[in-house]
Design an enzyme around this catalytic site. Structure first.
Site, PDB file in Angstrom:
ATOM      1  N   THR A 100      23.337  41.196 -34.658  1.00  0.00           N
ATOM      2  CA  THR A 100      22.680  41.386 -33.369  1.00  0.00           C
ATOM      3  C   THR A 100      22.136  40.066 -32.826  1.00  0.00           C
ATOM      4  O   THR A 100      21.803  39.178 -33.603  1.00  0.00           O
ATOM      5  CB  THR A 100      21.528  42.395 -33.595  1.00  0.00           C
ATOM      6  OG1 THR A 100      22.118  43.645 -33.879  1.00  0.00           O
ATOM      7  CG2 THR A 100      20.595  42.509 -32.422  1.00  0.00           C
ATOM      8  N   GLY A 136      18.055  43.703 -37.846  1.00  0.00           N
ATOM      9  CA  GLY A 136      18.016  44.250 -39.197  1.00  0.00           C
ATOM     10  C   GLY A 136      18.431  45.699 -39.180  1.00  0.00           C
ATOM     11  O   GLY A 136      18.977  46.184 -38.179  1.00  0.00           O
ATOM     12  N   GLY A 165      20.237  52.308 -32.638  1.00  0.00           N
ATOM     13  CA  GLY A 165      19.259  51.637 -33.504  1.00  0.00           C
ATOM     14  C   GLY A 165      18.021  51.200 -32.753  1.00  0.00           C
ATOM     15  O   GLY A 165      17.669  51.752 -31.696  1.00  0.00           O
TER      16      GLY A 165
HETATM   17  N1  ASP Z   1      19.211  46.333 -35.487  1.00  0.00           N
HETATM   18  C1  ASP Z   1      20.600  46.614 -35.180  1.00  0.00           C
HETATM   19  C2  ASP Z   1      20.850  48.100 -35.265  1.00  0.00           C
HETATM   20  O1  ASP Z   1      20.345  48.723 -36.176  1.00  0.00           O
HETATM   21  C3  ASP Z   1      21.542  45.931 -36.113  1.00  0.00           C
HETATM   22  C4  ASP Z   1      21.370  44.463 -36.253  1.00  0.00           C
HETATM   23  O2  ASP Z   1      20.263  43.932 -36.112  1.00  0.00           O
HETATM   24  O3  ASP Z   1      22.387  43.787 -36.492  1.00  0.00           O
HETATM   25  O4  ASP Z   1      21.598  48.615 -34.466  1.00  0.00           O
END
Ligand code: ASP
Length: 308
Positions: free
Chosen positions: A175, A227, A205
């Site tokens: 992300t 995360g 998310g």
């Molecule tokens: N936080 C993002 C999600 O859970 C994933 C990420 O941070 O890569 O969709």
């Protein structure tokens, strides 16, 4: 006017180990992070707003295929790309977010349009796309998002019930996010993602959730997270950092440390965040092995880091 502006970005956190990185791959990431950060830095240097810097920087990150956002978004269980993004203006607490949008070239811009052109904060799925068409937002073909690595990751788990974070072996979260403070002392934050590989059932998310993945308030700080989203939602991470500062008078450093290394860790949440406070202090906190990150202050010196 306060000349002390600052900007920070992340390109995801997770098991990013020096021992598993090739020199070429490292170079690709550091060059990409530096050139994306430069876009926002230039806006701040010329007196532009933190909101413009955040949006423009995230557009660059979304257009870059190496991160799990925009062009580099992972595959869903249906073989599609469903993206989430949010943005917040610390000067007036205006916020905009989109979730589960497909074929949108730059979800962060759509999130900003939700903030500025509607009376709402959060639009999702078909409705968000309908709104995007009504304002002539840029759409792209599904093929635009194709990436062999992401495709192979999806193929490995597609027929299992497994939902995976960005990268199978390295367990990293790709992300992207940006936080900034401009010369006028205004804070802004934004985050954008393709979510998790093989996600189903309209899974969303923390990224588009104001208070979980993104938060900005001139009184305290601007925060963007990356995360395992489910944990970041449960811990209301971004808002918690701001609350610890506002109600307990903690410094940005102490607030981030408590949230990332104590509260999140206790419930099993892996990942990190970037944050800037109203005085231009920067924090880049994570409880994973690494986080793609870069930052700069008014002196214009850019620092790029990957590992602990
Ligand atoms: N936080 C993002 C999600 O859970 C994933 C990420 O941070 O890569 O969709």
């Amino acid at each position: 006017m306060n000349k002390n502006f600052a900007i920070a970005i992340h390109g995801g956190a997770g098991t990013i180990l020096r021992s598993q990185m090739t020199a070429e791959k490292e170079k690709v990431y550091t060059t990409a992070l530096e050139s994306c950060l430069q876009v926002g830095l230039r806006i701040l240097q010329s007196g532009g707003s933190s909101l413009d810097a955040v949006e423009a920087t995230i557009i660059e990150l979304e257009n870059c295929p190496f991160f799990n956002a925009g062009k580099g978004s992972v595959f869903t269980n249906d073989g599609k790309h469903e993206m989430d993004a949010s943005i917040m203006n610390g000067a007036n607490l205006d916020a905009g977010a989109v979730a589960m949008v497909q074929r949108i070239k730059n979800p962060i811009t759509l999130a900003r349009s939700v903030m500025e052109k509607t009376e709402h904060v959060f639009l999702c799925g078909e409705g968000a796309e309908k709104f995007a068409r009504s304002i002539n937002a840029a759409f792209v073909d599904d093929k635009y998002f194709f990436d062999q690595l992401r495709y192979d990751q999806w193929q490995q788990v597609k027929d299992t019930g497994i939902t995976q974070l960005d990268h199978v072996d390295e367990k990293k979260f790709g992300t992207v996010g940006c936080v900034a403070i401009d010369m006028h002392g205004n804070l802004a934050a934004g985050t954008s993602t393709g979510g998790m590989t093989n996600k189903r059932y309209g899974r969303v998310g923390d990224t588009p959730m104001i208070g979980a993945g993104t938060y900005a308030n001139n009184k305290t700080c601007a925060v963007s997270c990356t995360g395992h989203g489910e944990y970041f939602i449960k811990a209301v991470v971004a808002y918690d950092v701001a609350c610890l500062m506002e109600y307990k008078n903690l410094s940005l450093h102490d607030a981030c440390n408590i949230v990332v290394n104590e509260k999140l860790k206790t419930i099993g949440g892996e990942g990190g965040l970037i944050a800037i406070d109203k005085n231009g202090n920067i924090e880049l906190s994570f409880n994973s092995d690494g986080m793609y990150r870069a930052h700069a202050k008014s002196d214009g010196v850019i620092k790029v880091e990957i590992y602990k």
